[in-house]
Enzyme design. Structure first.
Site, PDB file in Angstrom:
ATOM      1  N   GLU A  48       0.908  -1.259  -0.167  1.00  0.00           N
ATOM      2  CA  GLU A  48      -0.090  -0.009  -0.079  1.00  0.00           C
ATOM      3  C   GLU A  48       0.726   1.265   0.008  1.00  0.00           C
ATOM      4  OE1 GLU A  48      -3.817   1.563   2.259  1.00  0.00           O
ATOM      5  OE2 GLU A  48      -2.297   0.795   3.672  1.00  0.00           O
ATOM      6  N   LYS A 131      -8.949   3.432  -2.778  1.00  0.00           N
ATOM      7  CA  LYS A 131      -9.375   2.782  -1.673  1.00  0.00           C
ATOM      8  C   LYS A 131     -10.749   3.496  -1.271  1.00  0.00           C
ATOM      9  CE  LYS A 131      -7.636   1.758   3.175  1.00  0.00           C
ATOM     10  NZ  LYS A 131      -6.540   1.975   3.997  1.00  0.00           N
ATOM     11  N   CYS A 165      -5.108  -2.813   2.486  1.00  0.00           N
ATOM     12  CA  CYS A 165      -5.048  -2.820   3.994  1.00  0.00           C
ATOM     13  C   CYS A 165      -6.490  -3.228   4.537  1.00  0.00           C
ATOM     14  CB  CYS A 165      -4.642  -1.486   4.253  1.00  0.00           C
ATOM     15  SG  CYS A 165      -4.009  -1.366   6.241  1.00  0.00           S
TER      16      CYS A 165
END
Length: 342
Positions: A48, A131, A165
């Site tokens: 990430e 995200k 994540c």
């Protein structure tokens, strides 16, 4: 697209970023991509925001204290239409490998997003995603994605998707991906080195457990890429003993999981940099799907089902008038996805 490969090697990156230095990060990415290709890998997954590194200062002090790092982070975030991005595409093409990169994206309007891109082995940008919901203090720096970011892409190596994540802790995100017949999933993590003695949920056991669970729930292979934190990063970010206790060197626990939940790789040392490589066989997914396909024969849409809104909402729409003063068709402006291929 016709699938060319069923059995092949994949690589998960475990390495520290070139923190706050985009050009150096691209150079290191090129080296790791070439190294994976030399080992016969057809896909490499990066952690990430590996470019230009995860903004750990968000967790270490007040927003005002962290402002000292802001401009350099913004200046070194990656734009899709940029020479640096072209270098990533060229590295994928040169090494005949699919690249899934995690990066801080500089959007067209100046906002930052936690992003991942999938570049095919011919150097073509297949998909860029953001995200959906930055986690906790990440929201002070990054914007949000939309439903179109829950995407699985059909490539010559199979159906490939990615999440970042703690997107893996959101059950509906996972289910939306499973429903698209995902076969290979890149699970990108920043490092498991924060709040080691205070927050068990941020450590490797819980988070790799999510990657393992994703594999067995979705009957897919999961490439869990995890960055490390370098001593230089700690020296820069941890200027007090208190901060030195919050963020540690290392934290890398890259792994690859099979569709039955089995870990296919051995861990390297948490402070060590390298590639974790495994052989995968997409035909093995057939046996797992036969037992429990969560969005197929094992689903109960009469009892529970979900809706994914893939039509993004845009903050500005301009209605242009023609010579007669009548409105032409709506034109997108300041789109959250200005750089995605249409």
């Amino acid at each position: 697209m016709k699938r060319t490969f069923s059995q092949y090697k994949v690589a998960a990156v475990q390495a520290a970023p070139e923190f706050l230095d985009l050009d150096a990060g691209i150079e290191k990415a090129e080296m790791l991509i070439a190294k994976a290709a030399e080992q016969g890998c057809k896909l490499i997954g990066f952690p990430e925001t590996w470019l230009p590194g995860y903004p750990w200062w968000l967790w270490l002090g007040s927003p005002a204290w962290g402002m000292r790092f802001l401009k350099k982070y913004v200046d070194n975030s990656l734009q899709i239409r940029s020479p640096q991005f072209e270098r990533l595409k060229n590295a994928a093409r040169k090494n005949n490998i699919v690249v899934v990169m995690g990066y801080s994206e500089m959007g067209a309007t100046g906002s930052l997003y936690i992003a991942q891109c999938t570049i095919n082995s011919d150097g073509r940008l297949v998909h860029s995603r953001r995200k959906l919901k930055p986690t906790h203090v990440e929201r002070t720096l990054f914007g949000e994605g939309q439903g179109s970011d829950l995407a699985v892409n059909e490539l010559e190596i199979g159906n490939v998707g990615a999440l970042c994540c703690w997107e893996h802790l959101q059950p509906l995100n996972r289910y939306a991906m499973y429903a698209q017949n995902e076969q290979v999933h890149v699970s990108s993590w920043p490092s498991f080195c924060l709040y080691e003695q205070m927050a068990y949920a941020l450590g490797p056991v819980v988070n790799l457990g999510q990657s393992r669970s994703y594999a067995v729930e979705g009957q897919c292979y999961v490439i869990a890429s995890v960055a490390t934190v370098s001593s230089a990063m700690v020296d820069l970010l941890c200027d007090t003993p208190e901060r030195q206790e919050l963020l540690k060197v290392g934290g890398g626990y890259a792994a690859i999981f099979g569709p039955d939940g089995r870990q296919l790789t051995e861990h390297i040392e948490p402070t060590e940099e390298g590639l974790v490589v495994a052989d995968i066989d997409l035909e093995a997914i057939t046996y797992s799907k036969a037992v429990a396909d969560p969005a197929g024969h094992y689903a109960r849409p009469d009892a529970t089902r979900m809706i994914v809104n893939r039509k993004g909402l845009h903050p500005v729409e301009f209605l242009d008038g023609d010579a007669d003063g009548e409105a032409n068709e709506v034109e997108r402006a300041a789109s959250p996805f200005p750089d995605k291929p249409m």
